[in-house]
Design a protein around this motif. Structure first.
Motif, PDB file in Angstrom:
ATOM      1  N   ASP A   1      -6.575   4.451   5.545  1.00  0.00           N
ATOM      2  CA  ASP A   1      -5.799   3.942   5.099  1.00  0.00           C
ATOM      3  C   ASP A   1      -6.450   2.858   6.419  1.00  0.00           C
ATOM      4  O   ASP A   1      -6.061   3.026   7.546  1.00  0.00           O
TER       5      ASP A   1
ATOM      6  N   ARG B   1       4.598  -8.195  -1.083  1.00  0.00           N
ATOM      7  CA  ARG B   1       3.633  -6.553  -0.928  1.00  0.00           C
ATOM      8  C   ARG B   1       2.904  -6.518  -2.058  1.00  0.00           C
ATOM      9  O   ARG B   1       3.521  -6.886  -3.316  1.00  0.00           O
TER      10      ARG B   1
ATOM     11  N   THR C   1      -3.849  -3.316   2.188  1.00  0.00           N
ATOM     12  CA  THR C   1      -2.439  -3.786   2.598  1.00  0.00           C
ATOM     13  C   THR C   1      -2.532  -5.107   2.776  1.00  0.00           C
ATOM     14  O   THR C   1      -3.888  -5.681   3.476  1.00  0.00           O
TER      15      THR C   1
ATOM     16  N   SER D   1       0.851  -1.526  -0.064  1.00  0.00           N
ATOM     17  CA  SER D   1      -0.316  -0.357   0.318  1.00  0.00           C
ATOM     18  C   SER D   1       0.937   1.364   0.368  1.00  0.00           C
ATOM     19  O   SER D   1      -0.138   2.522  -0.164  1.00  0.00           O
TER      20      SER D   1
ATOM     21  N   TYR E   1      -5.025  -1.704   9.037  1.00  0.00           N
ATOM     22  CA  TYR E   1      -5.561  -2.843   9.816  1.00  0.00           C
ATOM     23  C   TYR E   1      -6.589  -3.161   9.974  1.00  0.00           C
ATOM     24  O   TYR E   1      -7.434  -3.212  10.665  1.00  0.00           O
TER      25      TYR E   1
HETATM   26  C1  LIG Z   1      -1.096   2.756   8.158  1.00  0.00           C
HETATM   27  C2  LIG Z   1      -0.337   2.046   7.020  1.00  0.00           C
HETATM   28  N1  LIG Z   1      -0.487   2.034   5.852  1.00  0.00           N
HETATM   29  C3  LIG Z   1       0.542   1.265   4.459  1.00  0.00           C
HETATM   30  C4  LIG Z   1       1.812   0.680   5.398  1.00  0.00           C
HETATM   31  C5  LIG Z   1       2.305   0.053   4.323  1.00  0.00           C
HETATM   32  O1  LIG Z   1       2.088  -1.077   3.953  1.00  0.00           O
HETATM   33  P1  LIG Z   1       2.803  -1.957   2.732  1.00  0.00           P
HETATM   34  O2  LIG Z   1       3.661  -3.302   3.804  1.00  0.00           O
HETATM   35  O3  LIG Z   1       1.530  -2.350   2.397  1.00  0.00           O
HETATM   36  O4  LIG Z   1       3.536  -0.783   1.705  1.00  0.00           O
HETATM   37  C6  LIG Z   1       1.638  -0.034   6.216  1.00  0.00           C
HETATM   38  C7  LIG Z   1       3.111  -0.311   7.057  1.00  0.00           C
HETATM   39  O5  LIG Z   1       3.466  -0.131   8.375  1.00  0.00           O
HETATM   40  C8  LIG Z   1       0.456   1.264   7.207  1.00  0.00           C
HETATM   41  O6  LIG Z   1       1.256   0.605   8.705  1.00  0.00           O
END
Ligand SMILES: Cc1ncc(COP(=O)(O)O)c(C=O)c1O
Length: 348
Positions: A180, A217, A206, A87, A183
């Motif tokens: 976002d 990824r 993600t 993400s 989680y």
């Molecule tokens: C809130 C948030 N958004 C995005 C990401 C990035 O995730 P990804 O591993 O899919 O790039 C993280 C990763 O720690 C995150 O905590």
């Protein structure tokens, strides 16, 4: 030899930036610093990754299968999905696609400001309340000059969530609003179905966390076809590898495994919260990690080093502008790891 004077070539706003520092990984240590699922991926995913290993001479070609599988999981249509190399890449694509300035919370995921700065786009931060709660009116007011807003729910690093009615309030500004939901699986609630109603909403997710695919990824955006269509013009071709595509399709066929992990991790996060809260100030969380203030006992660096001596890696944040404490974040590992951590914690 030609000696390069970098200032003649590097964009001026890049020169002052610092590279991203990920949570540390050390062999022989238990890492509770990057909110990963330490149970790992479903065994069915591992099998599929092995099966596809010999096919990597081909460019990835299963895009529509991936988009269909993700759409089914997210209960939207494939035309609502933009797939990304994590993400992180989705955030990058969003900031490349839409006009700045970028507005986001403080503290929140660092990449919103990092990608904005890389693009030479102004970043406007708006602090959470003293207790790290969200105040929609304050956020809307303080990000008044921004055109692209990032919310994070559950928020990394604090673990708190943004109520749906507050998301709707921010959507009422008419600006592009990103929620976002990295989680999401731990919280269980989403605003994704609002994309049918709000053209200006982008939900990002993600498979690095609950699904245990951080190393492969994969992340995605859920948005109206208008917004998704604009992002697809910016998305690099073949950004999701052939192996990742196979893993994503397999993982989404075995959500039972993921849900089992999430159930355990949520229970262990409660134990972790209670243990941390007995020693320090811990903030309520809807995710797989706990945000703590270790002051006045320890600075976050001291806490990191004390736990490192016990062979655990946590995530130190230090001081956060506008807040009085010394902050760190610790995620639940496997049940065994979490219990070991609590025992070690009680011994410092
Ligand atoms: C809130 C948030 N958004 C995005 C990401 C990035 O995730 P990804 O591993 O899919 O790039 C993280 C990763 O720690 C995150 O905590």
């Amino acid at each position: 030899m030609i000696e390069l004077k970098t200032t003649d070539y590097v964009k001026p706003w890049i020169s002052g930036l610092e590279p991203y520092v990920p949570g540390q990984t050390r062999v022989g240590f238990i890492k509770l610093a990057s909110n990963e699922n330490n149970y790992g991926p479903s065994p069915k995913v591992v099998k599929e990754v092995r099966k596809w290993a010999g096919k990597i001479y081909m460019y990835p070609y299963r895009d529509s299968e991936v988009n269909e599988a993700v759409a089914k999981y997210a209960r939207v249509s494939a035309e609502n999905i933009v797939p990304g190399n994590g993400s992180d890449e989705i955030i990058d694509i969003i900031i490349k696609t839409f006009r700045g300035p970028v507005g986001a919370l403080i503290p929140s995921f660092i990449e919103y400001s990092a990608f904005a700065r890389i693009m030479g786009v102004e970043f406007i931060g708006s602090s959470l309340k003293d207790d790290f709660g969200f105040d929609a009116d304050k956020f809307i007011r303080e990000t008044g000059d921004a055109n692209l807003l990032f919310l994070c729910s559950p928020n990394n690093p604090t673990g708190g969530v943004i109520p749906r009615e507050d998301v709707v309030k921010v959507l009422g500004t008419g600006k592009i609003v990103v929620v976002d939901e990295a989680y999401y699986e731990f919280y269980g609630k989403s605003v994704a179905e609002l994309v049918g109603e709000y053209d200006n909403l982008i939900v990002t997710r993600t498979m690095a966390k609950a699904f245990g695919l951080a190393g492969l990824r994969f992340g995605y955006a859920i948005a109206s076809p208008k917004i998704a269509g604009a992002m697809l013009k910016v998305k690099p071709p073949f950004n999701v590898s052939l192996i990742t595509q196979a893993a994503v399709i397999a993982a989404l066929k075995d959500t039972t495994y993921m849900r089992k992990c999430v159930k355990r991790i949520k229970e262990d996060t409660k134990l972790l919260f209670n243990a941390l809260n007995r020693k320090f100030t811990a903030y309520p969380t809807e995710s797989n990690f706990v945000f703590i203030d270790t002051a006045p006992k320890y600075t976050s660096k001291e806490f990191f080093n004390r736990m490192l001596e016990k062979r655990f890696i946590v995530r130190p944040f230090g001081r956060i502008p506008g807040f009085p404490g010394e902050y760190s974040r610790v995620n639940a590992g496997t049940t065994e790891e979490t219990k070991k951590f609590i025992k070690a914690l009680n011994g410092i």
